[in-house]
Enzyme design. Structure first.
Site, short mmCIF file in Angstrom:
data_model
loop_
_atom_site.label_atom_id
_atom_site.label_comp_id
_atom_site.label_asym_id
_atom_site.label_seq_id
_atom_site.Cartn_x
_atom_site.Cartn_y
_atom_site.Cartn_z
N ASP A 1 45.24 3.08 18.80
CA ASP A 1 44.70 3.71 20.00
C ASP A 1 44.73 2.72 21.16
OD1 ASP A 1 43.86 6.38 19.16
OD2 ASP A 1 42.49 5.33 17.83
N MET B 1 43.89 2.01 24.78
CA MET B 1 42.98 2.51 25.81
C MET B 1 42.89 1.50 26.95
SD MET B 1 39.86 3.98 23.50
CE MET B 1 40.14 4.80 21.92
N GLY C 1 38.20 8.26 23.51
CA GLY C 1 37.60 7.06 24.06
C GLY C 1 36.88 6.19 23.05
#
Length: 218
Positions: A33, A35, A140
């Site tokens: 992930d 981010m 998130g």
């Protein structure tokens, strides 16, 4: 399609990512992930970490870009040698061009949709992708509760994909666990991102086997 499990290193120890990859030799993919603290309110990995991880594992990397301006950054991840690069439709300004660049660089191209984003407006893009990712939490942070409201969207997406020949994988990401994976599989998902359910387990590899067996019951 065969069930695939993609454990998310977002739930692993960031200081021991190579060891985290080695803990799951039975994983089909390793989900990364990315981010940027702009598109989502969290900051995780970037391309240098991904490049290092590529050297530390033979498991293909499944990079999920939760970032602003993926049109600028996504091709570099594919060029680095990851197996799959997924961009968010909410962030991409030129998704067709970017998806084609990802494929041209040798990676599978994925398109991600947030929980509140309907899949039907993007039906025309399905021919440009290898995987559709439906977020089953707000993106998130790891460890969130699965959002049941996404299940009808998974079913609708499965119907759209099957109508085109079923060549596109349908991935779900967020809150996937022993308690929720069967519902996702029954709705039509075939690729499952699992973070806490794998890396919080005493034996991550056994957790993957258990998740796979549960999904395959459908």
């Amino acid at each position: 399609m065969a069930v695939q499990i993609s454990p998310s290193i977002l739930s692993a120890d960031f200081a021991r990512l190579a060891e985290a990859a080695a803990m799951v030799p039975n994983a089909d993919w390793l989900h990364v992930d990315v981010m940027d603290n702009h598109f989502v309110p969290n900051l995780t990995f970037g391309l240098p970490v991904v490049e290092s991880l590529l050297k530390a594992t033979s498991t293909p990397l499944d990079c999920h870009l939760m970032i602003d301006d993926p049109d600028r950054w996504a091709p570099a991840y594919a060029e680095a040698g990851v197996g799959s690069v997924t961009i968010h439709v909410e962030a991409a300004r030129a998704p067709v061009r970017t998806l084609r660049q990802i494929r041209a660089a040798g990676a599978r191209a994925g398109l991600a949709l947030n929980p509140a984003t309907a899949v039907e407006p993007y039906e025309d893009l399905l021919g440009e992708i290898d995987m559709l990712l439906l977020m089953t939490v707000e993106p998130g942070f790891g460890g969130q509760r699965f959002l049941d409201i996404v299940l009808p969207k998974i079913r609708r997406a499965r119907a759209l994909l099957d109508g085109r020949g079923g060549q596109v994988w349908l991935q779900v990401d967020g809150g996937v666990s022993d308690e929720t994976i069967e519902r996702c599989a029954a709705a039509g998902a075939d690729v499952f991102v699992a973070g806490s359910a794998v890396y919080d387990a005493e034996d991550p590899a056994r957790a993957i086997d258990r998740l796979r067996a549960t999904a395959e019951k459908v």
